[in-house]
Motif scaffolding. Structure first.
Motif, PDB file in Angstrom:
ATOM      1  N   LYS A 266       0.819  -1.210   0.000  1.00  0.00           N
ATOM      2  CA  LYS A 266       0.000   0.000   0.000  1.00  0.00           C
ATOM      3  C   LYS A 266       0.852   1.258   0.000  1.00  0.00           C
ATOM      4  CE  LYS A 266      -3.896  -2.155   2.428  1.00  0.00           C
ATOM      5  NZ  LYS A 266      -4.705  -2.136   3.678  1.00  0.00           N
ATOM      6  N   ALA A 267       1.952   1.231   0.768  1.00  0.00           N
ATOM      7  CA  ALA A 267       2.826   2.410   0.833  1.00  0.00           C
ATOM      8  C   ALA A 267       3.350   2.758  -0.558  1.00  0.00           C
ATOM      9  CB  ALA A 267       3.985   2.151   1.786  1.00  0.00           C
ATOM     10  N   ALA A 268       3.785   1.740  -1.315  1.00  0.00           N
ATOM     11  CA  ALA A 268       4.308   1.979  -2.657  1.00  0.00           C
ATOM     12  C   ALA A 268       3.201   2.428  -3.608  1.00  0.00           C
ATOM     13  CB  ALA A 268       4.976   0.713  -3.178  1.00  0.00           C
ATOM     14  N   PHE A 269       1.998   1.856  -3.455  1.00  0.00           N
ATOM     15  CA  PHE A 269       0.883   2.218  -4.335  1.00  0.00           C
ATOM     16  C   PHE A 269       0.540   3.695  -4.209  1.00  0.00           C
ATOM     17  CE2 PHE A 269      -3.746   2.842  -4.758  1.00  0.00           C
ATOM     18  CZ  PHE A 269      -3.880   2.598  -6.117  1.00  0.00           C
ATOM     19  N   PHE A 270       0.418   4.183  -2.981  1.00  0.00           N
ATOM     20  CA  PHE A 270       0.059   5.581  -2.797  1.00  0.00           C
ATOM     21  C   PHE A 270       1.227   6.507  -3.147  1.00  0.00           C
ATOM     22  CE2 PHE A 270      -3.352   3.723  -0.235  1.00  0.00           C
ATOM     23  CZ  PHE A 270      -4.431   4.428  -0.731  1.00  0.00           C
ATOM     24  N   MET A 271       2.455   6.028  -2.963  1.00  0.00           N
ATOM     25  CA  MET A 271       3.598   6.818  -3.406  1.00  0.00           C
ATOM     26  C   MET A 271       3.614   6.912  -4.926  1.00  0.00           C
ATOM     27  SD  MET A 271       6.070   8.505  -1.954  1.00  0.00           S
ATOM     28  CE  MET A 271       6.458   7.758  -0.382  1.00  0.00           C
ATOM     29  N   PHE A 272       3.210   5.824  -5.591  1.00  0.00           N
ATOM     30  CA  PHE A 272       3.096   5.821  -7.051  1.00  0.00           C
ATOM     31  C   PHE A 272       2.036   6.825  -7.508  1.00  0.00           C
ATOM     32  CE2 PHE A 272       0.927   4.129 -10.846  1.00  0.00           C
ATOM     33  CZ  PHE A 272       1.983   4.100 -11.741  1.00  0.00           C
ATOM     34  N   LEU A 273       0.880   6.851  -6.827  1.00  0.00           N
ATOM     35  CA  LEU A 273      -0.149   7.837  -7.150  1.00  0.00           C
ATOM     36  C   LEU A 273       0.374   9.255  -6.959  1.00  0.00           C
ATOM     37  CD1 LEU A 273      -3.436   6.376  -5.589  1.00  0.00           C
ATOM     38  CD2 LEU A 273      -2.689   6.331  -7.978  1.00  0.00           C
ATOM     39  N   TYR A 274       1.119   9.443  -5.886  1.00  0.00           N
ATOM     40  CA  TYR A 274       1.713  10.757  -5.605  1.00  0.00           C
ATOM     41  C   TYR A 274       2.631  11.175  -6.754  1.00  0.00           C
ATOM     42  CZ  TYR A 274       4.296  14.300  -2.900  1.00  0.00           C
ATOM     43  OH  TYR A 274       4.871  15.455  -2.455  1.00  0.00           O
ATOM     44  N   LEU A 275       3.423  10.230  -7.253  1.00  0.00           N
ATOM     45  CA  LEU A 275       4.307  10.506  -8.386  1.00  0.00           C
ATOM     46  C   LEU A 275       3.513  10.934  -9.614  1.00  0.00           C
ATOM     47  CD1 LEU A 275       7.081   7.722  -8.479  1.00  0.00           C
ATOM     48  CD2 LEU A 275       7.439  10.181  -8.619  1.00  0.00           C
ATOM     49  N   GLU A 276       2.414  10.236  -9.868  1.00  0.00           N
ATOM     50  CA  GLU A 276       1.625  10.540 -11.055  1.00  0.00           C
ATOM     51  C   GLU A 276       0.953  11.907 -10.960  1.00  0.00           C
ATOM     52  OE1 GLU A 276       1.660   8.855 -13.853  1.00  0.00           O
ATOM     53  OE2 GLU A 276       3.125   7.581 -12.854  1.00  0.00           O
ATOM     54  N   VAL A 277       0.513  12.282  -9.759  1.00  0.00           N
ATOM     55  CA  VAL A 277      -0.095  13.613  -9.591  1.00  0.00           C
ATOM     56  C   VAL A 277       0.970  14.694  -9.782  1.00  0.00           C
ATOM     57  CG1 VAL A 277      -1.346  15.148  -8.037  1.00  0.00           C
ATOM     58  CG2 VAL A 277      -1.871  12.714  -8.055  1.00  0.00           C
ATOM     59  N   ILE A 278       2.182  14.446  -9.276  1.00  0.00           N
ATOM     60  CA  ILE A 278       3.271  15.392  -9.495  1.00  0.00           C
ATOM     61  C   ILE A 278       3.522  15.555 -10.990  1.00  0.00           C
ATOM     62  CG2 ILE A 278       5.763  15.734  -9.260  1.00  0.00           C
ATOM     63  CD1 ILE A 278       5.601  14.512  -6.508  1.00  0.00           C
ATOM     64  N   ASP A 279       3.588  14.441 -11.705  1.00  0.00           N
ATOM     65  CA  ASP A 279       3.816  14.505 -13.149  1.00  0.00           C
ATOM     66  C   ASP A 279       2.706  15.270 -13.843  1.00  0.00           C
ATOM     67  OD1 ASP A 279       5.270  13.372 -15.636  1.00  0.00           O
ATOM     68  OD2 ASP A 279       3.189  12.815 -15.966  1.00  0.00           O
ATOM     69  N   ALA A 280       1.468  15.052 -13.380  1.00  0.00           N
ATOM     70  CA  ALA A 280       0.339  15.772 -13.967  1.00  0.00           C
ATOM     71  C   ALA A 280       0.490  17.273 -13.757  1.00  0.00           C
ATOM     72  CB  ALA A 280      -0.973  15.280 -13.356  1.00  0.00           C
ATOM     73  N   SER A 281       0.891  17.666 -12.562  1.00  0.00           N
ATOM     74  CA  SER A 281       1.048  19.096 -12.262  1.00  0.00           C
ATOM     75  C   SER A 281       2.141  19.722 -13.118  1.00  0.00           C
ATOM     76  CB  SER A 281       1.371  19.279 -10.775  1.00  0.00           C
ATOM     77  OG  SER A 281       0.337  18.761  -9.962  1.00  0.00           O
ATOM     78  N   PHE A 282       3.208  18.954 -13.353  1.00  0.00           N
ATOM     79  CA  PHE A 282       4.282  19.468 -14.207  1.00  0.00           C
ATOM     80  C   PHE A 282       3.853  19.540 -15.670  1.00  0.00           C
ATOM     81  CE2 PHE A 282       7.289  18.662 -10.756  1.00  0.00           C
ATOM     82  CZ  PHE A 282       8.215  19.658 -10.949  1.00  0.00           C
ATOM     83  N   SER A 283       2.934  18.681 -16.074  1.00  0.00           N
ATOM     84  CA  SER A 283       2.572  18.622 -17.495  1.00  0.00           C
ATOM     85  C   SER A 283       1.626  19.741 -17.907  1.00  0.00           C
ATOM     86  CB  SER A 283       1.911  17.271 -17.801  1.00  0.00           C
ATOM     87  OG  SER A 283       0.629  17.189 -17.209  1.00  0.00           O
ATOM     88  N   PHE A 284       0.964  20.398 -16.946  1.00  0.00           N
ATOM     89  CA  PHE A 284      -0.030  21.410 -17.297  1.00  0.00           C
ATOM     90  C   PHE A 284       0.555  22.517 -18.158  1.00  0.00           C
ATOM     91  CE2 PHE A 284      -2.404  20.297 -13.150  1.00  0.00           C
ATOM     92  CZ  PHE A 284      -3.073  19.278 -13.801  1.00  0.00           C
TER      93      PHE A 284
END
Length: 400
Positions: A266-284
């Motif tokens: 679970k820790a890795a899963f939510f860290m993975f989601l966190y990574l994807e949201v960061i990438d989304a914010s950078f992509s805007f």
């Protein structure tokens, strides 16, 4: 090492440019290449931030970042997400939004541009929280000590990051969000309510995703601490039952004796989601800025997607080479670049900021932190060499 890490990126670049040449000719291939460079220049600091998080994950989740994460980045954020934004903000059906994106490029560009204030507020607040949580955290190694040490002391105040972020959002909502120019320069519109709502959404997203991933990471660290305590008890003559319990804890935490294993479960899963949201914010900013080069959704998705592949490969390269351990100020520079990007995103709600400026700010800060790391390593090396010479002289003098 380089070929193994960047092989997929190079292969996809060749295939992407060839496809662009077939579909749109030499001009289309050139536009895709330019968009790729744009994405890399705007997101270089993203690779450093990603590497700092990715090195906490185990091999499985690192591979997920390079496979599923790439699909999300390329098709999700660069192709599907802009269409969803158009559908929501323009109150169109998903099919109508797709039709506009494919058949009416000018209207599609206009609709995405009109949605920019909400996108910028959401992404700007998310990135601002990343920067604030970093700058207000006390750490052993500081880059700009004259600034970071006082801010770290202030950071002991609970929820200071949230307070500062909300103040920044209120300032943006009452300044740059008012009298936003319409696309084409024909009049203005008040976007204060939209910016405030989107900004709060970005803040909540950071608190929820970051909070959950942090919770499971803390739980994992507690399990590892229990594992260490039980190992000590076993070494001191503890019962075999204690050793078995310690082994069970090791199995749960994914840790083995003498080896550091990354986060899993679970820790890795939510860290993975966190990574994807960061990438989304950078992509805007990249998605919106791409319209200065092309308004064809497929050219934009292909060009930015190729650039996103290189960012991911660079992230893995930094992790495998241990670059962040060798150049300790790189994370500092990347976080300062994030703070700068967050401010720029909020400014772009009303004012145009050239992508060249946005990209250069990040590159300059990363380069400065890298050079500072090199200077630090040289100084430590010289001090270590001088200390070794003194020890040798002392041994000779004592006759040893």
């Amino acid at each position: 090492m380089l070929l193994r890490t960047f092989g997929w990126s190079l292969g996809i670049t060749a295939a992407g440019l060839a496809l662009a040449g077939i579909l749109w000719g030499a001009k289309g291939a050139a536009i895709v290449a330019i968009l790729s460079v744009l994405e890399i220049s705007l997101s270089f600091d993203n690779a450093v931030i990603n590497a700092g998080i990715l090195r906490k994950l185990n091999a499985f989740w690192q591979k997920m970042f390079l496979t599923v994460g790439v699909l999300i980045a390329v098709f999700g954020m660069r192709l599907v997400f802009p269409i969803i934004i158009v559908a929501v903000t323009a109150k169109l059906s998903p099919w109508e939004a797709v039709r506009v994106a494919v058949d009416d490029h000018d209207r599609y560009e206009s609709l995405v541009t009109a949605a920019h204030p909400a996108i910028a507020a959401f992404g700007g607040m998310f990135l601002l929280m990343i920067f604030l949580d970093f700058i207000f955290e006390e750490r052993e190694i500081t880059w700009l000590g004259w600034l970071e040490k006082p801010l770290a002391r202030l950071g002991k105040l609970d929820m200071l990051s949230v307070v500062v972020a909300l103040v920044a959002l209120l300032i943006a909502g009452t300044t740059v969000a008012t009298a936003v120019p319409l696309h084409g320069g024909h009049g203005t519109i008040d976007k204060a309510e939209t910016v405030l709502l989107a900004g709060v959404g970005g803040l909540l997203t950071y608190l929820i995703v970051g909070g959950i991933s942090g919770f499971f990471e803390d739980r994992l660290e507690e399990d590892e601490d229990e594992d260490d305590d039980e190992d000590e008890a076993t070494e001191d003559g503890g019962a075999e039952e204690g050793a078995e319990q310690g082994g069970a804890v090791r199995a749960r935490s994914g840790a083995t004796t003498g080896q550091v294993v990354g986060l899993a479960g679970k820790a890795a899963f939510f860290m993975f989601l966190y990574l994807e949201v960061i990438d989304a914010s950078f992509s805007f900013d990249g998605v919106v800025g791409a319209f200065a080069i092309s308004n064809d959704i497929f050219e934009i998705a292909l060009g930015l997607g190729i650039g996103a592949m290189y960012i991911r490969s660079l992230t893995v390269f930094l992790v495998r080479k241990g670059t962040l351990d060798d150049y300790v100020y790189l994370e500092h520079g990347a976080h300062y670049a994030i703070g700068a990007l967050a401010v720029i995103l909020l400014i772009t709600i009303k004012y145009d900021v050239s992508e060249v400026i946005t990209g250069l700010v990040g590159v300059v800060l990363i380069a400065a932190s890298y050079w500072s790391s090199v200077v630090r390593n040289r100084r430590l090396g010289e001090e270590s060499s001088a200390a070794g010479d003194k020890d040798d002289k002392a041994e000779v003098t004592s006759g040893v």
